[in-house]
Design a protein around this motif. Sequence first.
Motif, PDB file in Angstrom:
ATOM      1  N   VAL A   9       0.833  -1.204   0.000  1.00 35.20           N
ATOM      2  CA  VAL A   9       0.000   0.000   0.000  1.00 35.20           C
ATOM      3  C   VAL A   9       0.870   1.256   0.000  1.00 35.20           C
ATOM      4  N   ILE A  10       1.913   1.269   0.818  1.00 37.23           N
ATOM      5  CA  ILE A  10       2.820   2.421   0.859  1.00 37.23           C
ATOM      6  C   ILE A  10       3.489   2.617  -0.496  1.00 37.23           C
ATOM      7  N   GLY A  11       3.923   1.539  -1.126  1.00 35.90           N
ATOM      8  CA  GLY A  11       4.546   1.630  -2.447  1.00 35.90           C
ATOM      9  C   GLY A  11       3.595   2.183  -3.498  1.00 35.90           C
ATOM     10  N   VAL A  12       2.349   1.725  -3.494  1.00 38.04           N
ATOM     11  CA  VAL A  12       1.369   2.203  -4.470  1.00 38.04           C
ATOM     12  C   VAL A  12       1.045   3.676  -4.237  1.00 38.04           C
ATOM     13  N   VAL A  13       0.841   4.061  -2.975  1.00 35.27           N
ATOM     14  CA  VAL A  13       0.521   5.460  -2.668  1.00 35.27           C
ATOM     15  C   VAL A  13       1.674   6.379  -3.067  1.00 35.27           C
ATOM     16  N   LEU A  14       2.900   6.000  -2.741  1.00 37.10           N
ATOM     17  CA  LEU A  14       4.049   6.817  -3.128  1.00 37.10           C
ATOM     18  C   LEU A  14       4.194   6.891  -4.647  1.00 37.10           C
ATOM     19  N   PHE A  15       3.950   5.779  -5.324  1.00 36.40           N
ATOM     20  CA  PHE A  15       4.048   5.765  -6.786  1.00 36.40           C
ATOM     21  C   PHE A  15       3.056   6.742  -7.401  1.00 36.40           C
ATOM     22  N   VAL A  16       1.818   6.727  -6.912  1.00 35.41           N
ATOM     23  CA  VAL A  16       0.796   7.620  -7.455  1.00 35.41           C
ATOM     24  C   VAL A  16       1.112   9.071  -7.116  1.00 35.41           C
ATOM     25  N   LEU A  17       1.492   9.339  -5.864  1.00 29.95           N
ATOM     26  CA  LEU A  17       1.765  10.716  -5.456  1.00 29.95           C
ATOM     27  C   LEU A  17       2.993  11.302  -6.141  1.00 29.95           C
ATOM     28  N   LEU A  18       3.983  10.460  -6.420  1.00 26.85           N
ATOM     29  CA  LEU A  18       5.218  10.962  -7.010  1.00 26.85           C
ATOM     30  C   LEU A  18       5.266  10.823  -8.534  1.00 26.85           C
ATOM     31  N   THR A  19       4.134  10.509  -9.159  1.00 22.21           N
ATOM     32  CA  THR A  19       4.093  10.466 -10.613  1.00 22.21           C
ATOM     33  C   THR A  19       4.368  11.869 -11.149  1.00 22.21           C
ATOM     34  N   SER A  41       9.374  15.232 -17.908  1.00 20.60           N
ATOM     35  CA  SER A  41      10.636  15.257 -18.641  1.00 20.60           C
ATOM     36  C   SER A  41      11.529  14.169 -18.063  1.00 20.60           C
ATOM     37  N   GLY A  42      12.610  13.902 -18.728  1.00 26.26           N
ATOM     38  CA  GLY A  42      13.524  12.859 -18.268  1.00 26.26           C
ATOM     39  C   GLY A  42      14.127  13.163 -16.908  1.00 26.26           C
ATOM     40  N   ILE A  43      14.541  14.396 -16.686  1.00 26.11           N
ATOM     41  CA  ILE A  43      15.144  14.774 -15.406  1.00 26.11           C
ATOM     42  C   ILE A  43      14.102  14.726 -14.286  1.00 26.11           C
ATOM     43  N   SER A  44      12.865  15.070 -14.611  1.00 25.71           N
ATOM     44  CA  SER A  44      11.789  14.999 -13.627  1.00 25.71           C
ATOM     45  C   SER A  44      11.522  13.551 -13.211  1.00 25.71           C
ATOM     46  N   ILE A  45      11.542  12.636 -14.164  1.00 28.52           N
ATOM     47  CA  ILE A  45      11.371  11.213 -13.862  1.00 28.52           C
ATOM     48  C   ILE A  45      12.511  10.725 -12.980  1.00 28.52           C
ATOM     49  N   PHE A  46      13.729  11.137 -13.291  1.00 35.09           N
ATOM     50  CA  PHE A  46      14.892  10.728 -12.501  1.00 35.09           C
ATOM     51  C   PHE A  46      14.788  11.235 -11.058  1.00 35.09           C
ATOM     52  N   ILE A  47      14.434  12.500 -10.877  1.00 32.39           N
ATOM     53  CA  ILE A  47      14.320  13.075  -9.531  1.00 32.39           C
ATOM     54  C   ILE A  47      13.204  12.388  -8.744  1.00 32.39           C
ATOM     55  N   ASP A  48      12.063  12.127  -9.395  1.00 34.40           N
ATOM     56  CA  ASP A  48      10.973  11.442  -8.705  1.00 34.40           C
ATOM     57  C   ASP A  48      11.346  10.002  -8.351  1.00 34.40           C
ATOM     58  N   THR A  49      12.164   9.358  -9.162  1.00 32.61           N
ATOM     59  CA  THR A  49      12.641   8.018  -8.838  1.00 32.61           C
ATOM     60  C   THR A  49      13.522   8.047  -7.596  1.00 32.61           C
ATOM     61  N   ILE A  50      14.404   9.023  -7.506  1.00 29.19           N
ATOM     62  CA  ILE A  50      15.261   9.160  -6.322  1.00 29.19           C
ATOM     63  C   ILE A  50      14.415   9.448  -5.082  1.00 29.19           C
ATOM     64  N   LEU A  51      13.417  10.333  -5.208  1.00 28.81           N
ATOM     65  CA  LEU A  51      12.522  10.626  -4.085  1.00 28.81           C
ATOM     66  C   LEU A  51      11.744   9.381  -3.661  1.00 28.81           C
ATOM     67  N   PHE A  52      11.228   8.615  -4.631  1.00 26.99           N
ATOM     68  CA  PHE A  52      10.489   7.393  -4.325  1.00 26.99           C
ATOM     69  C   PHE A  52      11.373   6.420  -3.563  1.00 26.99           C
ATOM     70  N   PHE A  53      12.582   6.192  -4.048  1.00 28.35           N
ATOM     71  CA  PHE A  53      13.506   5.274  -3.381  1.00 28.35           C
ATOM     72  C   PHE A  53      13.807   5.742  -1.952  1.00 28.35           C
ATOM     73  N   GLY A  54      14.033   7.042  -1.778  1.00 29.09           N
ATOM     74  CA  GLY A  54      14.310   7.565  -0.440  1.00 29.09           C
ATOM     75  C   GLY A  54      13.143   7.385   0.513  1.00 29.09           C
ATOM     76  N   PHE A  55      11.934   7.734   0.061  1.00 27.95           N
ATOM     77  CA  PHE A  55      10.764   7.602   0.925  1.00 27.95           C
ATOM     78  C   PHE A  55      10.433   6.150   1.237  1.00 27.95           C
ATOM     79  N   ILE A  56      10.519   5.272   0.253  1.00 29.74           N
ATOM     80  CA  ILE A  56      10.200   3.861   0.491  1.00 29.74           C
ATOM     81  C   ILE A  56      11.232   3.244   1.436  1.00 29.74           C
ATOM     82  N   THR A  57      12.480   3.673   1.325  1.00 25.89           N
ATOM     83  CA  THR A  57      13.511   3.194   2.244  1.00 25.89           C
ATOM     84  C   THR A  57      13.240   3.673   3.657  1.00 25.89           C
TER      85      THR A  57
END
Length: 70
Positions: A9-19, A41-57
């Motif tokens: 649930v946390i992974g899905v919520v973070l994925f949706v919020l950080l899209t 944009s590509g850089i936006s996707i990269f930054i959101d991926t880093i944020l997702f990884f940080g929050f999920i961790t």
Amino acid sequence: MGNDRVPVVIGVVLFVLLTPGLLFQLPGRKRAVEFANMQTSGISIFIDTILFFGFITIFLIAIGVHITSG
């Protein structure tokens, strides 16, 4: 195997919020942060991926969020 669904649930919520572009885009196309522009944009996707990884961790490993049943 347990009934621990909170990490999913946390992974899905973070994925949706950080899209990128849904709630915010960091960096935006014209400003540093744009809200609800539904673009990406590509850089936006990269930054959101880093944020997702940080929050999920933080939520799953550092804090150890879980619910057990039974």
